[in-house]
Design an enzyme around this catalytic site. Structure first.
Site, PDB file in Angstrom:
ATOM      1  N   GLU A  47      46.905  33.205  34.496  1.00  0.00           N
ATOM      2  CA  GLU A  47      45.697  32.476  34.849  1.00  0.00           C
ATOM      3  C   GLU A  47      45.572  31.374  33.800  1.00  0.00           C
ATOM      4  O   GLU A  47      45.355  31.647  32.622  1.00  0.00           O
ATOM      5  CB  GLU A  47      44.495  33.418  34.799  1.00  0.00           C
ATOM      6  CG  GLU A  47      43.258  32.898  35.487  1.00  0.00           C
ATOM      7  CD  GLU A  47      42.145  33.929  35.488  1.00  0.00           C
ATOM      8  OE1 GLU A  47      41.386  33.959  34.495  1.00  0.00           O
ATOM      9  OE2 GLU A  47      42.050  34.703  36.448  1.00  0.00           O
ATOM     10  N   ASP A  58      31.816  32.079  29.552  1.00  0.00           N
ATOM     11  CA  ASP A  58      32.761  32.508  28.526  1.00  0.00           C
ATOM     12  C   ASP A  58      32.073  32.693  27.184  1.00  0.00           C
ATOM     13  O   ASP A  58      31.090  32.020  26.859  1.00  0.00           O
ATOM     14  CB  ASP A  58      33.894  31.482  28.394  1.00  0.00           C
ATOM     15  CG  ASP A  58      34.849  31.545  29.559  1.00  0.00           C
ATOM     16  OD1 ASP A  58      35.480  32.599  29.738  1.00  0.00           O
ATOM     17  OD2 ASP A  58      34.962  30.548  30.298  1.00  0.00           O
TER      18      ASP A  58
END
Length: 259
Positions: A47, A58
């Site tokens: 990914e 995140d």
């Protein structure tokens, strides 16, 4: 797109697959390619993260890595180069936020990443009012469109949430940002994957908070794939030589647990 593609074959095999998240542009090209070569010895899929300034889902490790990539400049070119190399090693999906898609243009970005060899693109914060255009654009470019489905999604909204997804459904193992190191509510994750499978035949992949090989082994029986991000990104940022062994430890944990 045929269901016999490598990504589908990988995620429908008996054992749980290991995905590794790598932010593009963290290192110079030659070093990045060397790291990808080393990680591919244990990873089943990649990914590749397209750096953005406001990575709201995140935690600090990945946000810091993105900011480092942004300081290096030319992040889209860096992502294309990373995808080109990664896709020659393992099936590769790009992870991005909507802001870069909007800024570069959905059609341009989809074609660029498809030509680089990406199997798909997952837009983790895809706005509902742009979803139809994005899915049509990606499909026309030959890209899969995995969807991140929040665990808080009610049953009545799940069919619409997964309707245009392809490749996989992403079920976060934690509701926290990436980099979470606390305990996981595995019964809740198992229940959520059952809910997803009740409305979609797509494989289910999990990440976020799967911080150790032991946790990966516990998550593996309920999903088709586990993606590790922050542990590997932390190593790539501080001591890249440790990243291959760390990835291998996660892979070993999954090999010992059949999905």
């Amino acid at each position: 797109m045929t269901t016999a593609d490598p990504l589908h074959a990988l995620l429908t095999q008996p054992r749980c697959s290991l995905g590794v998240f790598v932010p593009a542009g963290l290192h110079p090209v030659s070093a990045e390619r060397r790291h990808l070569d080393q990680l591919a010895q244990a990873a089943d899929l990649f990914e590749v993260g397209l750096a953005t300034e406001d990575a709201v889902l995140d935690g600090p490790v990945i946000q810091s890595a993105y900011h480092r990539a942004l300081r290096r400049g030319n992040v889209l070119d860096a992502a294309v180069r990373a995808v080109e190399h990664a896709a020659g090693l393992r099936p590769t999906v790009v992870m991005t936020y909507w802001e870069p898609v909007r800024r570069h243009g959905p059609e341009h970005l989809a074609r660029l990443l498809a030509d680089a060899g990406a199997a798909g693109v997952m837009v983790v914060d895809l706005p509902a009012h742009h979803a139809a255009r994005w899915h049509d654009t990606a499909r026309d470019a030959g890209l899969r469109t995995p969807r991140l489905i929040p665990r808080t999604t009610p049953d009545t909204s799940l069919p619409a949430a997964v309707a245009d997804a392809s490749g996989w459904l992403y079920a976060p193992a934690s509701t926290a940002p990436t980099g979470y190191r606390g305990p996981l509510d595995l019964p809740a994750l198992a229940d959520f994957t059952r809910r997803l499978r009740a409305v979609s035949p797509l494989p289910v992949v999990s990440g976020v908070g799967i911080s150790t090989p032991a946790l990966a082994a516990r998550v593996a029986p309920v999903v088709n794939g586990v993606v590790i991000g922050t542990p590997v990104v932390r190593a790539l940022t501080t001591d890249p030589g440790q990243a291959p062994a760390l990835t291998a430890a996660f892979a070993q944990a999954l090999r010992e647990t059949r999905a």
